[in-house]
Scaffold this motif. Structure first.
Motif, PDB file in Angstrom:
ATOM      1  N   MET A   1       0.663  -1.368   0.120  1.00 30.73           N
ATOM      2  CA  MET A   1       0.047  -0.048   0.178  1.00 30.73           C
ATOM      3  C   MET A   1       0.799   1.186  -0.121  1.00 30.73           C
ATOM      4  N   ALA A   2       1.928   1.222   1.048  1.00 27.98           N
ATOM      5  CA  ALA A   2       2.710   2.452   0.838  1.00 27.98           C
ATOM      6  C   ALA A   2       3.703   2.668  -0.440  1.00 27.98           C
ATOM      7  N   VAL A   3       3.945   1.597  -0.924  1.00 24.13           N
ATOM      8  CA  VAL A   3       4.584   1.434  -2.412  1.00 24.13           C
ATOM      9  C   VAL A   3       3.708   2.413  -3.433  1.00 24.13           C
ATOM     10  N   THR A   4       2.369   1.657  -3.529  1.00 23.19           N
ATOM     11  CA  THR A   4       1.397   2.313  -4.488  1.00 23.19           C
ATOM     12  C   THR A   4       1.298   3.812  -4.083  1.00 23.19           C
ATOM     13  N   ALA A   5       1.148   4.355  -2.943  1.00 22.08           N
ATOM     14  CA  ALA A   5       0.888   5.542  -2.491  1.00 22.08           C
ATOM     15  C   ALA A   5       2.076   6.559  -2.839  1.00 22.08           C
ATOM     16  N   CYS A   6       3.159   5.923  -2.539  1.00 21.34           N
ATOM     17  CA  CYS A   6       4.618   6.629  -3.138  1.00 21.34           C
ATOM     18  C   CYS A   6       4.583   7.087  -4.566  1.00 21.34           C
ATOM     19  N   GLN A   7       4.325   5.871  -5.470  1.00 23.21           N
ATOM     20  CA  GLN A   7       4.328   5.725  -6.907  1.00 23.21           C
ATOM     21  C   GLN A   7       3.299   6.842  -7.145  1.00 23.21           C
ATOM     22  N   GLY A   8       2.090   6.562  -6.650  1.00 24.13           N
ATOM     23  CA  GLY A   8       1.085   7.651  -7.369  1.00 24.13           C
ATOM     24  C   GLY A   8       1.148   9.054  -7.002  1.00 24.13           C
ATOM     25  N   LEU A   9       1.769   9.406  -5.645  1.00 23.77           N
ATOM     26  CA  LEU A   9       2.076  10.684  -5.432  1.00 23.77           C
ATOM     27  C   LEU A   9       3.348  11.203  -6.211  1.00 23.77           C
ATOM     28  N   GLY A  10       4.270  10.354  -6.492  1.00 27.71           N
ATOM     29  CA  GLY A  10       5.396  10.776  -7.393  1.00 27.71           C
ATOM     30  C   GLY A  10       4.824  11.166  -8.690  1.00 27.71           C
ATOM     31  N   PHE A  11       3.915  10.440  -9.253  1.00 30.09           N
ATOM     32  CA  PHE A  11       3.369  10.638 -10.642  1.00 30.09           C
ATOM     33  C   PHE A  11       2.693  11.996 -10.602  1.00 30.09           C
ATOM     34  N   VAL A  12       1.730  12.256  -9.435  1.00 29.62           N
ATOM     35  CA  VAL A  12       1.197  13.473  -9.537  1.00 29.62           C
ATOM     36  C   VAL A  12       1.859  14.671  -9.344  1.00 29.62           C
ATOM     37  N   VAL A  13       2.955  14.722  -8.642  1.00 33.02           N
ATOM     38  CA  VAL A  13       3.947  15.621  -8.416  1.00 33.02           C
ATOM     39  C   VAL A  13       4.567  15.844  -9.597  1.00 33.02           C
ATOM     40  N   SER A  14       5.188  14.824 -10.362  1.00 31.44           N
ATOM     41  CA  SER A  14       5.898  14.969 -11.458  1.00 31.44           C
ATOM     42  C   SER A  14       4.953  15.617 -12.785  1.00 31.44           C
ATOM     43  N   LEU A  15       3.727  15.375 -12.539  1.00 35.00           N
ATOM     44  CA  LEU A  15       2.909  15.840 -13.444  1.00 35.00           C
ATOM     45  C   LEU A  15       2.616  17.259 -13.438  1.00 35.00           C
ATOM     46  N   LEU A  16       2.430  17.751 -12.333  1.00 28.65           N
ATOM     47  CA  LEU A  16       2.258  19.237 -11.905  1.00 28.65           C
ATOM     48  C   LEU A  16       3.589  19.851 -12.320  1.00 28.65           C
ATOM     49  N   GLY A  17       4.640  19.349 -12.144  1.00 33.48           N
ATOM     50  CA  GLY A  17       6.031  19.865 -12.338  1.00 33.48           C
ATOM     51  C   GLY A  17       6.126  20.073 -13.934  1.00 33.48           C
ATOM     52  N   ILE A  18       5.891  18.926 -14.617  1.00 35.99           N
ATOM     53  CA  ILE A  18       5.798  18.964 -16.150  1.00 35.99           C
ATOM     54  C   ILE A  18       5.002  20.108 -16.827  1.00 35.99           C
TER      55      ILE A  18
END
Length: 261
Positions: free
Chosen positions: A1-18
């Motif tokens: 669960m923690a891995v999925t949350a970390c991966q999803g949060l990283g994707f969202v943050v990267s999307l905002l950055g791009i």
């Protein structure tokens, strides 16, 4: 669960950055006119990577693009290239990271493949963020250099008399957007790389256990064991002795003192 949350949060943050990098690249306020010495002016100048604009006091704004390539400063062209490379790498990494999300199942894709894709997208996010940060920093350094050179040229003559008035440019809003967007992309890439470790399947090592079929007669020795299946011509004549295993034929082949009595 923690891995999925970390991966999803990283994707969202990267999307905002791009998205922020794209917005900063398209913005015109990379450098704005400094109004410190002239707060009241009829026109206001600001420049971007692709065009320069003039805004009059009446509210009318006119922009003119850079219709030359060789006539532009080399540093400006380098900043353009860095921002474009950051956008391209970010777009590719976004596409890869979508298929690498653990919550999305595509066919029979294994977790090891998702882990490799997550690591690849994370590295590309980091490079994209670094390109944006470096590009914005190079442009800011160029602004600082031109600002102080213009300030030195403004004050000439004896007693610091102002003889010429030059337009000085300072930091625009696009620079701050670019710095924040590059930092978000960098943080998102690091989070994707951290999530990659949790997606790698753990290797389970089993100790090898040798199995031997049980037989009718098993002879044990101090250094190991010797198993007999009980099938053979001499299997019925075997007996067990302490300290070693010897057959009945071997015992009878050696005479004892009782044989001569």
């Amino acid at each position: 669960m923690a891995v999925t949350a970390c991966q999803g949060l990283g994707f969202v943050v990267s999307l905002l950055g791009i998205a922020g990098i794209i917005a900063a690249t398209c913005m015109d306020q990379w450098s704005t006119q400094d109004l410190y010495n002239n707060p009241v002016t009829a026109v206001f100048n600001y420049q971007g990577l692709w065009r320069s604009c003039v805004r009059e006091s009446s509210g009318f704004t006119e922009c003119r693009g850079y219709f030359t390539l060789l006539g532009l400063p080399a540093m400006l062209q380098a900043v353009r290239a860095l921002m474009i490379v950051g956008i391209v790498l970010g777009a590719i990494s976004l596409l890869v990271s979508i298929f690498a999300l653990k919550c999305i199942r595509i066919g029979s894709m294994e977790d090891s493949a998702k882990a490799n894709m997550t690591l690849t997208s994370g590295i590309m996010f980091i490079i994209s963020g670094l390109c944006a940060i470096v590009g914005v920093s190079v442009f800011a350094n160029m602004l600082v250099t031109n600002f102080w050179m213009s300030t030195a040229n403004m004050y000439t003559g004896m007693g610091g008399m102002v003889q010429t008035v030059q337009t000085r440019y300072t930091f625009g809003s696009a620079l701050f957007v670019g710095w924040v967007a590059g930092g978000l992309t960098l943080i998102g890439g690091v989070m994707m790389c951290i999530a990659c470790r949790g997606l790698v399947p753990e290797e389970t090592n089993y100790k090898a256990v040798s199995y031997h079929a049980s037989g009718h007669n098993v002879a044990y020795k101090p250094g190991g064991f010797k198993a007999s299946t009980g099938f053979g011509p001499n299997s019925k004549n075997k007996k067990i002795y302490d300290g070693g295993a010897r057959t009945e034929d071997e015992v009878q082949s050696h005479p004892s003192k009782y044989d001569y009595v």
